[in-house]
Design an enzyme around this catalytic site. Sequence first.
Site, PDB file in Angstrom:
ATOM      1  CB  ALA A  43       4.738  -9.911   7.814  1.00 66.16           C
ATOM      2  N   GLY A 134      -4.666   9.953   1.347  1.00 67.62           N
ATOM      3  CA  GLY A 134      -4.189   9.741   2.722  1.00 67.62           C
ATOM      4  C   GLY A 134      -5.312   9.815   3.743  1.00 67.62           C
ATOM      5  CD  GLU A 190       5.182   6.663  -2.500  1.00 71.83           C
ATOM      6  OE1 GLU A 190       5.373   5.480  -2.219  1.00 71.83           O
ATOM      7  OE2 GLU A 190       4.237   7.321  -2.030  1.00 71.83           O
ATOM      8  CE  LYS A 205      -1.810   8.679  -4.002  1.00 67.66           C
ATOM      9  NZ  LYS A 205      -0.879   9.710  -3.527  1.00 67.66           N
TER      10      LYS A 205
HETATM   11  P1  NAP Z   1       7.278   1.883   4.407  1.00 64.96           P
HETATM   12  O1  NAP Z   1       7.519   2.889   5.481  1.00 64.96           O
HETATM   13  O2  NAP Z   1       8.332   1.649   3.408  1.00 64.96           O
HETATM   14  O3  NAP Z   1       6.910   0.515   5.150  1.00 64.96           O
HETATM   15  C1  NAP Z   1       6.821  -0.704   4.461  1.00 64.96           C
HETATM   16  C2  NAP Z   1       6.766  -1.819   5.487  1.00 64.96           C
HETATM   17  O4  NAP Z   1       6.569  -3.046   4.820  1.00 64.96           O
HETATM   18  C3  NAP Z   1       8.053  -1.972   6.302  1.00 64.96           C
HETATM   19  O5  NAP Z   1       7.732  -2.282   7.640  1.00 64.96           O
HETATM   20  C4  NAP Z   1       8.760  -3.137   5.632  1.00 64.96           C
HETATM   21  O6  NAP Z   1       9.582  -3.882   6.539  1.00 64.96           O
HETATM   22  C5  NAP Z   1       7.582  -3.979   5.209  1.00 64.96           C
HETATM   23  N1  NAP Z   1       7.854  -4.813   4.050  1.00 64.96           N
HETATM   24  C6  NAP Z   1       8.180  -4.418   2.794  1.00 64.96           C
HETATM   25  N2  NAP Z   1       8.331  -5.473   1.970  1.00 64.96           N
HETATM   26  C7  NAP Z   1       8.107  -6.566   2.745  1.00 64.96           C
HETATM   27  C8  NAP Z   1       8.117  -7.954   2.490  1.00 64.96           C
HETATM   28  N3  NAP Z   1       8.382  -8.437   1.276  1.00 64.96           N
HETATM   29  N4  NAP Z   1       7.831  -8.787   3.506  1.00 64.96           N
HETATM   30  C9  NAP Z   1       7.545  -8.313   4.749  1.00 64.96           C
HETATM   31  N5  NAP Z   1       7.511  -7.001   5.051  1.00 64.96           N
HETATM   32  C10 NAP Z   1       7.797  -6.137   4.049  1.00 64.96           C
HETATM   33  O7  NAP Z   1       5.948   2.253   3.585  1.00 64.96           O
HETATM   34  P2  NAP Z   1       4.726   3.180   4.069  1.00 64.96           P
HETATM   35  O8  NAP Z   1       5.075   4.605   3.792  1.00 64.96           O
HETATM   36  O9  NAP Z   1       4.297   2.775   5.418  1.00 64.96           O
HETATM   37  O10 NAP Z   1       3.624   2.793   2.977  1.00 64.96           O
HETATM   38  C11 NAP Z   1       2.881   1.597   3.083  1.00 64.96           C
HETATM   39  C12 NAP Z   1       1.741   1.620   2.070  1.00 64.96           C
HETATM   40  O11 NAP Z   1       0.889   2.727   2.351  1.00 64.96           O
HETATM   41  C13 NAP Z   1       2.183   1.801   0.616  1.00 64.96           C
HETATM   42  O12 NAP Z   1       1.344   1.079  -0.234  1.00 64.96           O
HETATM   43  C14 NAP Z   1       2.011   3.299   0.380  1.00 64.96           C
HETATM   44  O13 NAP Z   1       1.815   3.633  -0.982  1.00 64.96           O
HETATM   45  C15 NAP Z   1       0.752   3.533   1.189  1.00 64.96           C
HETATM   46  N6  NAP Z   1       0.573   4.921   1.608  1.00 64.96           N
HETATM   47  C16 NAP Z   1       1.559   5.553   2.274  1.00 64.96           C
HETATM   48  C17 NAP Z   1       1.388   6.867   2.673  1.00 64.96           C
HETATM   49  C18 NAP Z   1       2.463   7.601   3.415  1.00 64.96           C
HETATM   50  O14 NAP Z   1       2.291   8.808   3.643  1.00 64.96           O
HETATM   51  N7  NAP Z   1       3.567   6.951   3.815  1.00 64.96           N
HETATM   52  C19 NAP Z   1       0.180   7.523   2.398  1.00 64.96           C
HETATM   53  C20 NAP Z   1      -0.844   6.823   1.723  1.00 64.96           C
HETATM   54  C21 NAP Z   1      -0.623   5.518   1.341  1.00 64.96           C
HETATM   55  P3  NAP Z   1      10.849  -3.197   7.262  1.00 64.96           P
HETATM   56  O15 NAP Z   1      10.271  -2.196   8.228  1.00 64.96           O
HETATM   57  O16 NAP Z   1      11.517  -4.308   7.959  1.00 64.96           O
HETATM   58  O17 NAP Z   1      11.655  -2.572   6.169  1.00 64.96           O
HETATM   59  N1  HSE Z   2       4.193  10.035  -1.955  1.00 71.14           N
HETATM   60  C1  HSE Z   2       2.777  10.214  -1.820  1.00 71.14           C
HETATM   61  C2  HSE Z   2       2.475  11.697  -1.935  1.00 71.14           C
HETATM   62  C3  HSE Z   2       2.329   9.636  -0.485  1.00 71.14           C
HETATM   63  O1  HSE Z   2       3.416  12.515  -1.974  1.00 71.14           O
HETATM   64  O2  HSE Z   2       1.316  12.065  -2.016  1.00 71.14           O
HETATM   65  C4  HSE Z   2       0.824   9.497  -0.340  1.00 71.14           C
HETATM   66  O3  HSE Z   2       0.283   8.581  -1.243  1.00 71.14           O
END
Ligand code: NAP
Ligand code: HSE
Length: 428
Positions: A43, A134, A190, A205
Site C-alpha cells: 500500500a 535503525g 525526517e 525512542k
Molecule cells: P517515507 O519514505 O516517507 O515512506 C512512507 C511510505 O508510506 C511511502 O511509500 C508512502 O506512500 C506511504 N504512505 C504514507 N501514508 C500512507 C497512507 N495513508 N496510505 C498508504 N501509504 C502511505 O518514510 P520512511 O523514511 O520509509 O519511514 C517509514 C517508517 O520507518 C517511519 O515510521 C520512520 O519513523 C521509520 N524509520 C525510518 C528510518 C529512516 O532512516 N528513514 C529509520 C528508522 C525508522 P508514497 O510513497 O506514495 O508517498
Molecule cells: N530522523 C531520524 C534520525 C531517523 O535522524 O535519527 C531514524 O529514526
Amino acid sequence: MNTIGIGLLGAGTVGGTLIHRLVEEHAAIAAKTGLDLQVRRVAVRDPGKQRAFSIHNGVITTDALGVIDSPDVDLVVEVMGGRDPAGDLVLRALQAGKPVVTANKELIAARGSELIAAAEQSGVALLFEAAVGGGIPIIRPLSETLAGERITRVMGIVNGTTNFILTRMSEEGTAYAEALQQAQDLGFAEPDPTADVTGADAAAKAAILASLAFGTWVGLDHVPHAGITEVTAADIRYAADLGYIIKLLAIAEDTEAGVSARVHPVLLPSDHPLAAIRGATNAIFIEGPAIDELLFAGPGAGGDPTATAVLGDVIDAAREILAGAQVAPRIRFAPSELADFGTVPTKWYVRLEVADRPGVLAQIAAAFGEADVSIKSVWQEGSDDEATLLIVTHRAPESRQRDALGRVRDLDCVNAVAAAIRVESDEA
Ligand code: NAP
Ligand code: HSE
C-alpha cells in the site's frame, strides 16, 4: 518450501529498500533461512510514483485495509510512519491474527502498550527492532539477551540528524542551519525535521528503551524532552575548553524515586564512550551490575540499515508463523513508580553574562546556596561590563537546580543566563 506472503504498508525509504532486498536477494535469503518470502501486496499513497524497485503489476495499491485483509498476506510490515492511520491498521492486522513488523517509533511509543496487548490476545508477534537505532540491534538484546539483567541506566545517542548537526558544528564550525540542511540532503532527517531538532523523535525512542529496560511501560507523557535548537557555537567551544562535548542524549534510569526517562542536550566528558560517536551514527550505552557497561553503535538511520533490521524481524516472525505456536510477548510490563523529573539528580553548566564588579560572584554563589545547590567550578572570561561566567554545579535534584537558575536570573548583577545545559558525568 516455507512460503510466507508479506503485505507492506508503505514503500518509501525503508519499505522501498526492503522490497528491493526481498526481490533481489530472494534466493540468498531462502538459502540462508529456508524461507520463501513473497511480497504479495504493497500500500502506498501515490501508485503513480517512480519507485526504486520493480514488482509485478497489481501488487501496488492505495487500499491499505485490503493489504491487511488479503488472504495471501500472512504477515504485515508497517513502514508508512506516523500515528494515523498506521495505528489502527496495525491493530486491525493483529486482531486478524497476522504478525506485524514495524519501524514506527512514534506509534510504538504512543500506543505500544495497547498494540502489545492486542498481539498477545491474538498470540502473534509485534516486532519493532528498527524503531530505535535503525540498523543497530538493540530491541532484541534488551528484550531477550539482557532480560535477566537488572539494568540501572540506558543512555543513547538515538537521533542521527542532531548528532550529525552537533558534530558539524563542533568539528567544522558549520552554522546550525547549514548543518541541518546537509542532514536533510543526506536523508537522515525526517521530512519535517522538527521532531529531530526538538528532541521529540529521541523522546519516542527513549520511551521505548526505558519500557524495555525496566519492564514498566513509560508513556510519552513521562518523557520530558528538549532539543538542540538552543545549543550555540559558543557553548560548544566553552564545553570543549572545560573538557566536555555537547550531545543530545536519551537517558533512562532506575532512580530511587522510580523509573525516569528524558531527552536533552548534555555536556559529556570528552573521554566518555558516547563522546566518540560522530555524525549520523547512533549509540546506546547500557549499565547494569552484572554486565557493567555495554555499548551498541552503528548506523541509526537510512534505508539500507533500517531495512536490515526490519528484514530480521520479518524472518523471525515468519519462523514463528511456520512453527504454528502461540507467540507470547518477550517482555511483560508491570506497573511501577515513574519518577517526577524534579526529583532526579542532575548537574548543570550555566553560562552567565555579568558585570565584573566586586561582590558579583558572592551574590551568584549565594543564590545557588539558597537553592541548596553546591557549585563545583567557576571560570571567568572577559572583564568590566562584559564578563562571562561559566559555572558547573554538583549534582542536586532537578527542581533545586531550576530554583537556583531562577534566583540567579533575578539578580541585578546578572545581565543574562546565556545558557543552561545539564552535565552528565560520573562525578557527584
Ligand atoms: P517515507 O519514505 O516517507 O515512506 C512512507 C511510505 O508510506 C511511502 O511509500 C508512502 O506512500 C506511504 N504512505 C504514507 N501514508 C500512507 C497512507 N495513508 N496510505 C498508504 N501509504 C502511505 O518514510 P520512511 O523514511 O520509509 O519511514 C517509514 C517508517 O520507518 C517511519 O515510521 C520512520 O519513523 C521509520 N524509520 C525510518 C528510518 C529512516 O532512516 N528513514 C529509520 C528508522 C525508522 P508514497 O510513497 O506514495 O508517498
Ligand atoms: N530522523 C531520524 C534520525 C531517523 O535522524 O535519527 C531514524 O529514526
